[in-house]
Design an enzyme around this catalytic site. Structure first.
Site, mmCIF file in Angstrom:
data_model
loop_
_atom_site.group_PDB
_atom_site.id
_atom_site.type_symbol
_atom_site.label_atom_id
_atom_site.label_comp_id
_atom_site.label_asym_id
_atom_site.label_seq_id
_atom_site.Cartn_x
_atom_site.Cartn_y
_atom_site.Cartn_z
ATOM 1 N N ASP A 106 45.129 20.191 36.044
ATOM 2 C CA ASP A 106 45.306 20.636 34.663
ATOM 3 C C ASP A 106 45.185 19.421 33.744
ATOM 4 O OD1 ASP A 106 46.801 23.327 33.262
ATOM 5 O OD2 ASP A 106 46.787 21.461 32.099
ATOM 6 N N ASN B 67 49.729 33.218 34.179
ATOM 7 C CA ASN B 67 49.997 33.784 32.861
ATOM 8 C C ASN B 67 48.926 34.822 32.565
ATOM 9 O OD1 ASN B 67 52.176 32.018 32.304
ATOM 10 N ND2 ASN B 67 50.735 30.393 31.793
ATOM 11 N N VAL C 229 43.578 30.709 28.449
ATOM 12 C CA VAL C 229 42.183 30.678 28.908
ATOM 13 C C VAL C 229 41.882 32.004 29.606
ATOM 14 C CG1 VAL C 229 40.487 29.510 30.358
ATOM 15 C CG2 VAL C 229 42.247 28.172 29.179
ATOM 16 N N HIS D 131 43.535 32.299 36.449
ATOM 17 C CA HIS D 131 43.890 31.024 37.080
ATOM 18 C C HIS D 131 45.331 31.088 37.546
ATOM 19 C CE1 HIS D 131 44.452 30.770 32.721
ATOM 20 N NE2 HIS D 131 45.487 29.975 32.922
HETATM 21 P P1 AMP Z 1 47.283 29.430 30.414
HETATM 22 O O1 AMP Z 1 48.285 29.433 29.296
HETATM 23 O O2 AMP Z 1 47.885 29.904 31.706
HETATM 24 O O3 AMP Z 1 46.012 30.161 30.058
HETATM 25 O O4 AMP Z 1 46.945 27.907 30.680
HETATM 26 C C1 AMP Z 1 45.695 27.305 30.497
HETATM 27 C C2 AMP Z 1 45.786 25.916 31.084
HETATM 28 O O5 AMP Z 1 44.503 25.351 31.095
HETATM 29 C C3 AMP Z 1 46.711 24.960 30.317
HETATM 30 O O6 AMP Z 1 47.719 24.469 31.198
HETATM 31 C C4 AMP Z 1 45.748 23.860 29.862
HETATM 32 O O7 AMP Z 1 46.339 22.567 29.863
HETATM 33 C C5 AMP Z 1 44.630 23.976 30.874
HETATM 34 N N1 AMP Z 1 43.341 23.480 30.429
HETATM 35 C C6 AMP Z 1 42.702 23.762 29.274
HETATM 36 N N2 AMP Z 1 41.507 23.144 29.240
HETATM 37 C C7 AMP Z 1 41.373 22.478 30.405
HETATM 38 C C8 AMP Z 1 40.355 21.647 30.965
HETATM 39 N N3 AMP Z 1 39.211 21.385 30.312
HETATM 40 N N4 AMP Z 1 40.565 21.115 32.180
HETATM 41 C C9 AMP Z 1 41.719 21.349 32.856
HETATM 42 N N5 AMP Z 1 42.715 22.144 32.383
HETATM 43 C C10 AMP Z 1 42.542 22.691 31.167
#
Ligand code: AMP
Length: 125
Positions: free
Chosen positions: A39, A97, A106, A110
């Site tokens: 992350d 999430n 995102v 994941h």
């Molecule tokens: P969520 O709230 O579960 O959708 O979390 C999305 C996660 O993606 C967050 O913990 C971000 O820090 C992570 N994230 C966003 N962009 C990137 C990226 N380019 N590479 C790695 N992690 C990312």
């Protein structure tokens, strides 16, 4: 901002772009069905994201549309990462999430894998 889970899959979301190689990632595992990487904003000493390679928004979307091979591959990849990183004995936490109340940011399924210290209670706040 949390996503609307009723929207169709967005081919230009960040993880789709990572899967296409358009954005970099710190990869820890890749196989036919899954990719795992660090992350970008870690919330624990070890914070890995494991994603299926197919275009799935959420757990419910994935479980409804993915093939048995894709589902098995993704689930096995999560366990493989935990074993490869030596997390089985100390333990770790998985979190997905989903949607607005889950605060998903995102819109590509994941699983967060947190580890590296005692992680405290399951939910904060
Ligand atoms: P969520 O709230 O579960 O959708 O979390 C999305 C996660 O993606 C967050 O913990 C971000 O820090 C992570 N994230 C966003 N962009 C990137 C990226 N380019 N590479 C790695 N992690 C990312």
């Amino acid at each position: 901002m949390a996503i609307d889970p009723t929207l169709p899959y967005d081919e230009n979301n960040i993880f789709a772009r990572i899967l296409r190689g358009e954005l970099p990632c710190k990869k820890v595992h890749e196989d036919d069905h899954a990719l795992a990487f660090h992350d970008i904003n870690p919330q624990a000493p070890t914070h890995i994201l494991v994603i299926p390679k197919g275009p799935y928004v959420s757990w419910d979307d994935f479980s409804a549309r993915a093939s048995a091979d894709e589902i098995a591959g993704f689930i096995r990849a999560v366990g493989q990462v935990a074993r490869d990183l030596g997390l089985v004995e100390p333990g770790y936490r998985l979190l997905a999430n989903i949607g607005r109340h889950g605060h998903q940011e995102v819109p590509h399924l994941h699983v967060h894998l947190f580890a590296g210290k005692p992680l405290g209670p399951m939910l904060a706040g």
